[in-house]
Write a protein that holds these residues in place. Structure first.
Motif, PDB file in Angstrom:
ATOM      1  N   GLN A   1       0.848  -1.196   0.000  1.00 19.51           N
ATOM      2  CA  GLN A   1       0.000   0.000   0.000  1.00 19.51           C
ATOM      3  C   GLN A   1       0.882   1.244   0.000  1.00 19.51           C
ATOM      4  OE1 GLN A   1      -3.245  -0.326  -0.097  1.00 19.51           O
ATOM      5  NE2 GLN A   1      -3.994   1.752   0.221  1.00 19.51           N
ATOM      6  N   VAL A   2       0.569   2.157  -0.879  1.00 22.43           N
ATOM      7  CA  VAL A   2       1.310   3.408  -0.984  1.00 22.43           C
ATOM      8  C   VAL A   2       0.345   4.549  -0.697  1.00 22.43           C
ATOM      9  CG1 VAL A   2       2.661   4.914  -2.471  1.00 22.43           C
ATOM     10  CG2 VAL A   2       2.875   2.432  -2.696  1.00 22.43           C
ATOM     11  N   HIS A   3       0.711   5.407   0.223  1.00 22.35           N
ATOM     12  CA  HIS A   3      -0.094   6.572   0.536  1.00 22.35           C
ATOM     13  C   HIS A   3       0.560   7.809  -0.059  1.00 22.35           C
ATOM     14  CE1 HIS A   3      -2.758   4.388   3.245  1.00 22.35           C
ATOM     15  NE2 HIS A   3      -1.663   3.787   3.700  1.00 22.35           N
ATOM     16  N   LEU A   4      -0.268   8.633  -0.694  1.00 26.31           N
ATOM     17  CA  LEU A   4       0.207   9.849  -1.338  1.00 26.31           C
ATOM     18  C   LEU A   4      -0.554  11.036  -0.764  1.00 26.31           C
ATOM     19  CD1 LEU A   4       0.100   8.540  -5.028  1.00 26.31           C
ATOM     20  CD2 LEU A   4       2.086   8.601  -3.520  1.00 26.31           C
ATOM     21  N   VAL A   5       0.143  12.098  -0.481  1.00 28.01           N
ATOM     22  CA  VAL A   5      -0.494  13.302   0.040  1.00 28.01           C
ATOM     23  C   VAL A   5       0.036  14.509  -0.713  1.00 28.01           C
ATOM     24  CG1 VAL A   5      -0.898  14.767   2.040  1.00 28.01           C
ATOM     25  CG2 VAL A   5      -0.773  12.275   2.322  1.00 28.01           C
ATOM     26  N   GLU A   6      -0.885  15.244  -1.336  1.00 23.12           N
ATOM     27  CA  GLU A   6      -0.504  16.445  -2.072  1.00 23.12           C
ATOM     28  C   GLU A   6      -0.561  17.675  -1.178  1.00 23.12           C
ATOM     29  OE1 GLU A   6      -3.230  13.963  -4.908  1.00 23.12           O
ATOM     30  OE2 GLU A   6      -3.272  14.680  -2.822  1.00 23.12           O
ATOM     31  N   SER A   7       0.204  18.672  -1.558  1.00 23.77           N
ATOM     32  CA  SER A   7       0.151  19.965  -0.894  1.00 23.77           C
ATOM     33  C   SER A   7       0.574  21.039  -1.883  1.00 23.77           C
ATOM     34  CB  SER A   7       1.056  19.992   0.345  1.00 23.77           C
ATOM     35  OG  SER A   7       2.394  19.776  -0.010  1.00 23.77           O
ATOM     36  N   GLY A   8       0.247  22.278  -1.560  1.00 23.77           N
ATOM     37  CA  GLY A   8       0.717  23.397  -2.372  1.00 23.77           C
ATOM     38  C   GLY A   8      -0.318  24.037  -3.265  1.00 23.77           C
ATOM     39  N   GLY A   9      -1.517  23.511  -3.297  1.00 20.50           N
ATOM     40  CA  GLY A   9      -2.545  24.131  -4.121  1.00 20.50           C
ATOM     41  C   GLY A   9      -2.983  25.457  -3.532  1.00 20.50           C
ATOM     42  N   GLY A  10      -3.801  26.183  -4.292  1.00 20.43           N
ATOM     43  CA  GLY A  10      -4.304  27.452  -3.805  1.00 20.43           C
ATOM     44  C   GLY A  10      -4.823  28.309  -4.921  1.00 20.43           C
ATOM     45  N   LEU A  11      -4.975  29.580  -4.611  1.00 21.13           N
ATOM     46  CA  LEU A  11      -5.496  30.564  -5.554  1.00 21.13           C
ATOM     47  C   LEU A  11      -4.350  31.449  -6.029  1.00 21.13           C
ATOM     48  CD1 LEU A  11      -7.860  32.127  -6.903  1.00 21.13           C
ATOM     49  CD2 LEU A  11      -8.029  33.432  -4.763  1.00 21.13           C
ATOM     50  N   VAL A  12      -4.280  31.633  -7.339  1.00 20.45           N
ATOM     51  CA  VAL A  12      -3.220  32.457  -7.918  1.00 20.45           C
ATOM     52  C   VAL A  12      -3.786  33.207  -9.112  1.00 20.45           C
ATOM     53  CG1 VAL A  12      -2.389  30.607  -9.437  1.00 20.45           C
ATOM     54  CG2 VAL A  12      -0.815  32.417  -8.708  1.00 20.45           C
ATOM     55  N   GLN A  13      -3.219  34.359  -9.396  1.00 17.49           N
ATOM     56  CA  GLN A  13      -3.657  35.115 -10.563  1.00 17.49           C
ATOM     57  C   GLN A  13      -3.029  34.555 -11.827  1.00 17.49           C
ATOM     58  OE1 GLN A  13      -2.741  39.261  -9.762  1.00 17.49           O
ATOM     59  NE2 GLN A  13      -4.810  39.607  -8.984  1.00 17.49           N
ATOM     60  N   ALA A  14      -3.689  34.791 -12.941  1.00 13.82           N
ATOM     61  CA  ALA A  14      -3.149  34.352 -14.226  1.00 13.82           C
ATOM     62  C   ALA A  14      -1.746  34.922 -14.417  1.00 13.82           C
ATOM     63  CB  ALA A  14      -4.064  34.802 -15.355  1.00 13.82           C
ATOM     64  N   GLY A  15      -0.863  34.071 -14.908  1.00 10.89           N
ATOM     65  CA  GLY A  15       0.529  34.452 -15.087  1.00 10.89           C
ATOM     66  C   GLY A  15       1.404  34.118 -13.901  1.00 10.89           C
ATOM     67  N   GLY A  16       0.788  33.736 -12.796  1.00 11.05           N
ATOM     68  CA  GLY A  16       1.529  33.404 -11.594  1.00 11.05           C
ATOM     69  C   GLY A  16       2.033  31.978 -11.584  1.00 11.05           C
ATOM     70  N   SER A  17       2.606  31.602 -10.447  1.00  8.56           N
ATOM     71  CA  SER A  17       3.208  30.280 -10.300  1.00  8.56           C
ATOM     72  C   SER A  17       2.721  29.600  -9.025  1.00  8.56           C
ATOM     73  CB  SER A  17       4.736  30.396 -10.248  1.00  8.56           C
ATOM     74  OG  SER A  17       5.255  30.960 -11.439  1.00  8.56           O
ATOM     75  N   LEU A  18       2.719  28.286  -9.058  1.00  6.13           N
ATOM     76  CA  LEU A  18       2.453  27.464  -7.886  1.00  6.13           C
ATOM     77  C   LEU A  18       3.357  26.251  -7.923  1.00  6.13           C
ATOM     78  CD1 LEU A  18      -1.449  27.280  -7.452  1.00  6.13           C
ATOM     79  CD2 LEU A  18       0.179  28.306  -5.872  1.00  6.13           C
ATOM     80  N   THR A  19       3.687  25.767  -6.752  1.00  7.60           N
ATOM     81  CA  THR A  19       4.472  24.540  -6.640  1.00  7.60           C
ATOM     82  C   THR A  19       3.658  23.510  -5.870  1.00  7.60           C
ATOM     83  OG1 THR A  19       6.530  25.801  -6.616  1.00  7.60           O
ATOM     84  CG2 THR A  19       6.626  23.520  -5.881  1.00  7.60           C
ATOM     85  N   LEU A  20       3.386  22.389  -6.505  1.00  9.39           N
ATOM     86  CA  LEU A  20       2.681  21.290  -5.863  1.00  9.39           C
ATOM     87  C   LEU A  20       3.691  20.231  -5.437  1.00  9.39           C
ATOM     88  CD1 LEU A  20      -0.344  20.786  -8.286  1.00  9.39           C
ATOM     89  CD2 LEU A  20      -0.104  22.375  -6.378  1.00  9.39           C
ATOM     90  N   SER A  21       3.452  19.667  -4.278  1.00 11.21           N
ATOM     91  CA  SER A  21       4.306  18.585  -3.783  1.00 11.21           C
ATOM     92  C   SER A  21       3.457  17.362  -3.484  1.00 11.21           C
ATOM     93  CB  SER A  21       5.036  19.017  -2.510  1.00 11.21           C
ATOM     94  OG  SER A  21       5.926  20.077  -2.774  1.00 11.21           O
TER      95      SER A  21
END
Length: 117
Positions: A1-21
């Motif tokens: 069994q492998v458990h995965l957990v994401e983080s780093g989402g959110g609200l950003v304006q067009a042209g911006g950046s986000l980093t998901l882990s």
């Protein structure tokens, strides 16, 4: 069994950046593939990017040149760097892994990314 957990989402304006882990409960080098999918409202889940055990990467057309997938082995984490975000990138982003054991697929619960215009 492998458990995965994401983080780093959110609200950003067009042209911006986000980093998901995506943190995995096992060594990511034991997994055949890790990747990111996304699902927008009313649409099917689609592949964004993937990284193979050997380190090679694959991107779908809309991600090429804007998104980068990488891994941090010591942290058992796969990262999706997203730049030049567009409103159409708005979706729930899911981390995915394929284990060599029975070629089982695993999914994280997802993280919301919202890009405002």
């Amino acid at each position: 069994q492998v458990h995965l957990v994401e983080s780093g989402g959110g609200l950003v304006q067009a042209g911006g950046s986000l980093t998901l882990s995506c943190a995995a409960s096992t060594s990511i080098f034991n997994l055949n593939v890790m990747g990111w999918y996304r699902q927008a409202p009313g649409k099917q889940r689609e592949l964004v990017a993937a990284i193979m055990r050997g380190g090679s990467t694959d991107y779908v057309d809309f991600a090429k040149g804007r998104f980068t997938i990488s891994r941090e082995g010591a942290k058992n984490t796969v990262v999706l760097q997203m730049n030049s975000l567009k409103p159409e990138d708005t979706a729930v982003y899911y981390c995915y892994a394929k284990s060599p054991v029975y070629l089982s697929d695993y999914w994280g619960p997802g993280t919301q990314v919202t890009v405002s215009s």
